[in-house]
Design a protein around this motif. Structure first.
Motif, mmCIF file in Angstrom:
data_model
loop_
_atom_site.group_PDB
_atom_site.id
_atom_site.type_symbol
_atom_site.label_atom_id
_atom_site.label_comp_id
_atom_site.label_asym_id
_atom_site.label_seq_id
_atom_site.Cartn_x
_atom_site.Cartn_y
_atom_site.Cartn_z
ATOM 1 N N GLU A 67 -6.842 -6.399 -2.472
ATOM 2 C CA GLU A 67 -6.946 -5.337 -4.096
ATOM 3 C C GLU A 67 -5.974 -5.460 -4.666
ATOM 4 O OE1 GLU A 67 -10.310 -3.475 -5.152
ATOM 5 O OE2 GLU A 67 -11.511 -4.434 -3.204
ATOM 6 N N LEU A 68 -4.680 -4.577 -3.091
ATOM 7 C CA LEU A 68 -3.912 -4.019 -3.650
ATOM 8 C C LEU A 68 -2.434 -5.021 -3.313
ATOM 9 C CD1 LEU A 68 -1.694 -1.366 -3.390
ATOM 10 C CD2 LEU A 68 -0.793 -2.584 -1.054
ATOM 11 N N ARG A 71 -3.284 -6.297 -7.460
ATOM 12 C CA ARG A 71 -2.484 -4.945 -8.227
ATOM 13 C C ARG A 71 -1.399 -4.797 -8.872
ATOM 14 N NH1 ARG A 71 -6.842 -1.202 -9.851
ATOM 15 N NH2 ARG A 71 -7.985 -1.411 -8.229
ATOM 16 N N ASN A 72 -0.006 -5.358 -7.749
ATOM 17 C CA ASN A 72 1.004 -5.490 -7.641
ATOM 18 C C ASN A 72 1.208 -6.910 -8.624
ATOM 19 O OD1 ASN A 72 0.489 -3.985 -5.476
ATOM 20 N ND2 ASN A 72 1.248 -5.359 -4.215
ATOM 21 N N ALA B 166 -0.506 -1.624 3.371
ATOM 22 C CA ALA B 166 -0.738 -0.250 2.697
ATOM 23 C C ALA B 166 -0.467 -0.157 1.303
ATOM 24 C CB ALA B 166 -1.313 0.799 3.685
ATOM 25 N N LEU B 167 1.182 -0.493 1.791
ATOM 26 C CA LEU B 167 1.905 -0.152 0.276
ATOM 27 C C LEU B 167 2.326 -1.683 -0.368
ATOM 28 C CD1 LEU B 167 4.001 1.934 2.757
ATOM 29 C CD2 LEU B 167 2.538 2.375 0.480
ATOM 30 N N ALA B 179 3.059 1.597 -4.551
ATOM 31 C CA ALA B 179 1.500 2.153 -4.844
ATOM 32 C C ALA B 179 1.188 2.053 -3.362
ATOM 33 C CB ALA B 179 1.468 1.103 -5.985
ATOM 34 N N PRO B 180 0.063 2.990 -2.858
ATOM 35 C CA PRO B 180 -1.016 2.555 -2.036
ATOM 36 C C PRO B 180 -1.636 1.362 -2.045
ATOM 37 C CG PRO B 180 -1.354 5.104 -3.286
ATOM 38 C CD PRO B 180 0.218 4.119 -4.385
ATOM 39 N N ASN B 181 -2.575 1.405 -1.009
ATOM 40 C CA ASN B 181 -3.503 0.839 -0.790
ATOM 41 C C ASN B 181 -5.149 0.993 -1.435
ATOM 42 O OD1 ASN B 181 -4.430 2.193 0.605
ATOM 43 N ND2 ASN B 181 -4.645 0.476 2.525
ATOM 44 N N ILE B 183 -5.490 3.183 -4.493
ATOM 45 C CA ILE B 183 -5.403 3.730 -5.905
ATOM 46 C C ILE B 183 -4.612 4.510 -5.984
ATOM 47 C CG2 ILE B 183 -6.550 4.084 -8.250
ATOM 48 C CD1 ILE B 183 -7.420 2.176 -7.417
#
Ligand code: SF4
Ligand code: SF4
Ligand code: SF4
Ligand code: FES
Ligand code: FES
Lengths: 172, 764
Positions: A67-68, A71-72, B166-167, B179-181, B183
């Motif tokens: 999901e990260l 969002r990136n 995670a980043l 950003a962190p994973n 939220i």
């Protein structure tokens, strides 16, 4: 992961059956699945109005990324949003050509008329407002885009008419 | 690859083709500034600090992505380049706050250094700086966006080095943000690598944040006290009321075999040493049944008197000694010597987590086949039988990932459950929980048609390997080890590593904290009681005295404390453990970070530990053992070789057979070493260990220079049939636990809880 094996339809889905089927196909069209990410985000936003957490989660799963990762990418594009917009999203260009021909005044006019600012939504949910960079209609500046429709050569008066026409549509 | 020749700043240099300009220059001592470039990680070319002028190329080039070419002419510091770097700095500083006076990175910041060097002191920007508040992402990680220079080092080390991903990076241009994973928080391994690599103070750790300035610390390189991998960690300590307190741990200078890697335990779980529950005074049980503080002299005199009485009345067989997996080799060696000598007992053991004797026995004399942790970084192929290195051996996992990334090594995994390293595996074989012994038997067996196709395929792939590093843990014990060794020895060049759980598990075993072996796996004639047998004996009132040095058998094994009621129990520990609570005398001891000596990691790499901190009121286990022996009236010189030889003539006039002390003196002279003047000098015992313990006669000077030395023990000819593997108890630690010590680290406990909640939420 081989791109030639067609994955089974993804279920359960939060999207309409048509869009879900389109996504099932889309991820198989590119040499790497994540190439389908941007079109998927756009279609998902068109269908549900914005990219909700569950839409992000499903798209990540469909492609096989985190999901990260989703969002990136989506945060990079100002056209993609993670909060609901109004039924009609009014995007006013204030980039150089439009600015020279009254884009800023147009934006201020919209703010007054709609009673909302940049990235805000009217309480009835009909309109949202956004200040945007060049939308490629410089020759007919100042220009405004409402959802996917363009309105150009605008004045505050002409803008009122445009807003009225959408309000009428909303009341239909 | 063939070498190419090129010119840098007028100097002619040579480097293998394909070498990056930045690396070729660094190798020649020419420093090119870089923010985003980080050796070992993928190339980013994001910061433009490394710009150089290469003749015949139209624009300045990034030295971090351009390989050297034949005949290239490069300039690294011209006015044009200086101006370019200065402009880049000015842009980076546009939104950068003037935080240096309070920033953790102050004094160690690459942005500060560069600004100082290129003098981008003024700014043409008049706009208000973008500000965002600092965020806490986990019990460990804090993020201060305005300080970030978007070099992506953190993102890459988490993706590539950690394989956690995670980043990420979100939004764009001046609004771009790491950003962190999860939220607003991090669901990750909490290793702190991202913080460590951050060139500025954008990522900071809760442990160190706003606590001190780096120049107020003393920095001492020593070895991590947690798992069996033996990472070097540089501890920064600061003087406090109660001694020298550790405030940070890292290996920024990459001085050890772990490079810059440390896991969450090595980096943050040193705080057990500062735990307010630390014992700092001896405790003696009073007539009313309660433990009360006592003077050192009285406590030690009491222990010595009772030990002597019990030895005389009930004999050594009624006494027992339990050692630790976190004390130094010197202390373990001395402890077994004390047990077998003054206490006259063969009942000595420690918490064994894997079958090293079984391994040594199976390997026989083939000592060239012992692997090292360094092999995990270079071996072209690795077989991993059981275990989960990501959780239990984080450095091993890091090395395997790095090896895979840089060299494309082939990793074969046989496991009963899915493990994270399978991401990098060439082949994975899923077996049943109890299927390890069968698996290795089928590897060694001549072709067996009844083998399932998958297993046969796995075996055939392994048989085709030339240089295989074979790693196994406690899943294989006793006779089950031999077939695996036999299989490995049938390959052209296999090496082996046996995984045990704690910082000096291997050393404790090598030093003979075992009822059947003296140091170096020499079998004893009369085997004593193992740890569980001692506990049983105590329950039957057959153990009159028990001396526990740095272990908590009661807590660990869940024993009923009553079973020790009729045993005179002496405990040396940092904390009032479950065992200490029922002791007659408790002696507060120093942690591994508060003493010097050596430890041996689970791969057999011997390394020096150095005293980095201290806590007022505690003593090293070494000192305590000696003081007890001294009070018992024992001859300390028989325990620790210190001072000159008996007759001070180095044994020359009467040959080397004239006595132990003289033999020692002769050995010292032959090794260019001085006699040690104090019995409390651990080097005196290291001398003896090197002289007497098979496998430990390594290069002393290289060892002291900080180079890990391989310990290669050959099985003696009288090796017993059984290696006592039935009392092995793996620790089953995770990334966020550390045996009985972890609970005293506040940070580790907090991280463990934090990640457990994440797992719960993820499971719904
Ligand atoms: S602490 Fe380690 S695992 Fe967590 S984000 Fe940083 S590098 Fe990644
Ligand atoms: S947080 Fe630090 S390491 Fe990460 S991009 Fe920013 S400056 Fe670089
Ligand atoms: S991997 Fe092991 S030795 Fe290294 S820092 Fe972590 S616990 Fe310590
Ligand atoms: S500047 Fe407004 S459309 Fe191009
Ligand atoms: S180090 Fe070369 S661009 Fe950053």
């Amino acid at each position: 992961m081989s791109a030639t094996t067609l994955p089974a339809p993804f279920a359960p889905t939060i999207f309409s059956p048509e869009l879900a089927a389109r996504f099932d196909k889309l991820v198989t069209l590119y040499p790497v699945r994540r190439s389908a990410l941007v079109p998927m985000l756009l279609y998902a936003q068109d269908e549900i109005g914005y990219l909700s957490d569950s839409a992000i989660a499903e798209i990540a799963q469909r492609i096989g990324i985190t999901e990260l990762d989703v969002r990136n990418v989506l945060s990079y594009y100002s056209m993609l949003r993670t909060k609901p917009a109004g039924k009609f999203n009014v995007q006013v260009c204030t980039n150089i050509s439009c600015m020279l021909r009254g884009g800023r005044e147009l934006l201020e006019h919209c703010e007054r008329r709609l009673g909302i600012g940049h990235k805000q939504v009217t309480p009835d949910g009909v309109f949202s407002l956004e200040e945007v960079e060049c939308i490629g209609a410089c020759s007919w500046a100042p220009a405004v885009q409402v959802n996917y429709d363009f309105h150009d050569n605008l004045t505050p008066e002409a803008m009122d008419a445009v807003l009225e026409s959408y309000r009428a549509k909303a009341n239909e | 690859m063939a070498d190419v020749t090129f010119t840098v700043d007028g100097r002619q240099l040579t480097a293998p083709a394909g070498t990056l300009v930045i690396e070729a220059c660094r190798a020649a001592g020419i420093e090119i500034p870089a923010f985003c470039y980080y050796p070992g990680l993928s190339l980013q070319a994001a910061c433009r600090m490394c710009l150089v002028r290469i003749e015949k190329m139209p624009k300045l080039q990034t030295a971090c992505t351009t390989p050297v070419g034949e005949g290239m002419v490069i300039a690294t510091e011209t006015d044009e380049i200086k101006q370019a770097r200065k402009s880049m700095l000015e842009l980076l500083l546009a939104n950068h706050p003037l935080d240096c006076p309070v920033c953790d990175a102050g004094g160690e910041c690459e942005l500060q250094d560069m600004t100082f060097k290129y003098g981008a002191g003024g700014s043409k920007f008049t706009d208000i700086k973008n500000h965002r508040d600092e965020q806490q992402w986990s019990p460990v990680v804090f993020f201060d966006r305005p300080r970030c220079i978007l070099c992506y080092r953190c993102v890459r080390v988490c993706n590539e080095g950690m394989d956690v991903a995670a980043l990420g990076i979100q939004f764009r241009n001046s609004g771009a943000v790491i950003a962190p994973n999860d939220i607003t928080s991090l669901d990750c391994e909490q290793c702190g690598m991202c913080i460590d690599l951050c060139p500025v103070g954008a990522l900071t750790s809760d442990t160190y944040r706003y606590k001190t300035r780096p120049w107020e610390l003393t920095h001492v390189g020593t070895i991590c006290t947690h798992c069996g991998d033996g990472c070097k960690t540089t501890l920064g300590a600061r003087r406090e009321e109660n001694g020298m307190q550790i405030v940070r741990g890292d290996n920024r200078d990459k001085s050890g075999m772990n490079g810059d890697f440390l896991c969450v335990k090595g980096r943050y779980a040193f705080d057990f040493a500062n735990n307010p529950e630390r014992l700092t005074q001896p405790l003696v049980r009073q007539p009313d049944g309660k433990l009360a503080p006592a003077r050192w002299e009285d406590a030690i005199a009491l222990v010595a008197r009772r030990f002597r009485e019990i030895r005389e009345e009930r004999g050594g067989a009624a006494m027992g000694v339990i050692g630790s997996t976190r004390i130094t080799n010197e202390e373990a060696y001395l402890l077994q010597k004390f047990a077998r000598g003054p206490l006259q007992t063969a009942n000595i053991d420690h918490h064994r987590t894997t079958d090293y004797p079984g391994f040594v026995k199976a390997l026989g004399g083939e000592t060239a086949h012992f692997g090292s942790i360094a092999d995990a970084l270079t071996a072209p192929a690795i077989l991993l039988v059981g275990g989960d290195p990501t959780e239990e051996h984080p450095l091993l996992a890091w090395n395997l990932r790095t090896n895979f990334r840089h060299n494309g090594s082939r990793i074969y995994i046989a496991n009963h459950r899915a493990i994270k390293l399978e991401h990098q595996a060439k082949a994975t074989l899923r077996i049943s929980y109890g299927g390890y012994a069968d698996l290795v038997r089928s590897l060694a067996a001549s072709d067996d048609a009844s083998l399932p196709a998958e297993t046969a395929h796995f075996r055939d792939a392994l048989r085709a390997e030339q240089n295989l590093l074979i790693v196994f843990g406690a899943e294989l014990r006793g006779d089950a080890i031999a077939p695996l060794i036999q299989f490995g020895l049938s390959l052209p060049a296999a090496k082996f590593a046996c995984l045990g759980d704690f910082a000096n598990s291997r050393g404790a075993m090598d030093m003979g904290l075992h009822p059947a072996f003296t140091p170096g796996y020499q079998a004893v004639s009369t085997v004593g009681l193992s740890l569980p047998q001692m506990m049983d004996a105590a329950g039957r009132n057959e153990l009159a005295a028990l001396y526990v040095v740095g272990d908590d058998p009661v807590g660990r094994l869940g024993l009923a404390p009553e079973s020790l009621r009729n045993t005179f129990l002496v405990v040396q520990d940092m904390f009032l453990t479950a065992t200490a609570q029922v002791a007659d005398v408790v002696l507060p001891s120093a942690s591994l970070y508060e003493k010097s000596g050596t430890v041996t990691n689970t791969y057999g790499d011997l390394q020096p530990v150095k005293k980095a901190a201290d806590t007022t009121g505690v003593r090293s286990d070494l000192e305590l053992i000696i003081r007890i022996a001294d009070q018992m009236g024992e001859d300390i010189r028989a325990l620790v070789p210190f001072g000159r030889g008996e007759r001070g003539d180095m044994g020359q006039s009467r040959g080397v057979q004239s006595g132990e002390a003289d033999r020692h003196a002769v050995w010292l002279a032959a090794h260019n070493l001085e006699p040690k003047l104090s019995p409390f000098d651990p080097d005196a015992l290291l001398d003896e260990i090197q002289r007497l313990v098979p496998g430990y006669d390594v290069d002393r000077f290289a060892l002291m220079a900080g180079e890990p030395q391989p310990v290669r023990v050959a099985a003696g000819s009288n090796f017993p049939v059984s290696t006592g593997s039935e009392s092995i108890q793996p620790a089953n630690d995770t990334l966020f636990t550390s045996g009985t010590l972890g609970q005293y680290s506040e940070k580790l406990t907090e991280v463990n809880r934090f990640q457990a909640e994440k797992t719960l939420v993820a499971a719904g």
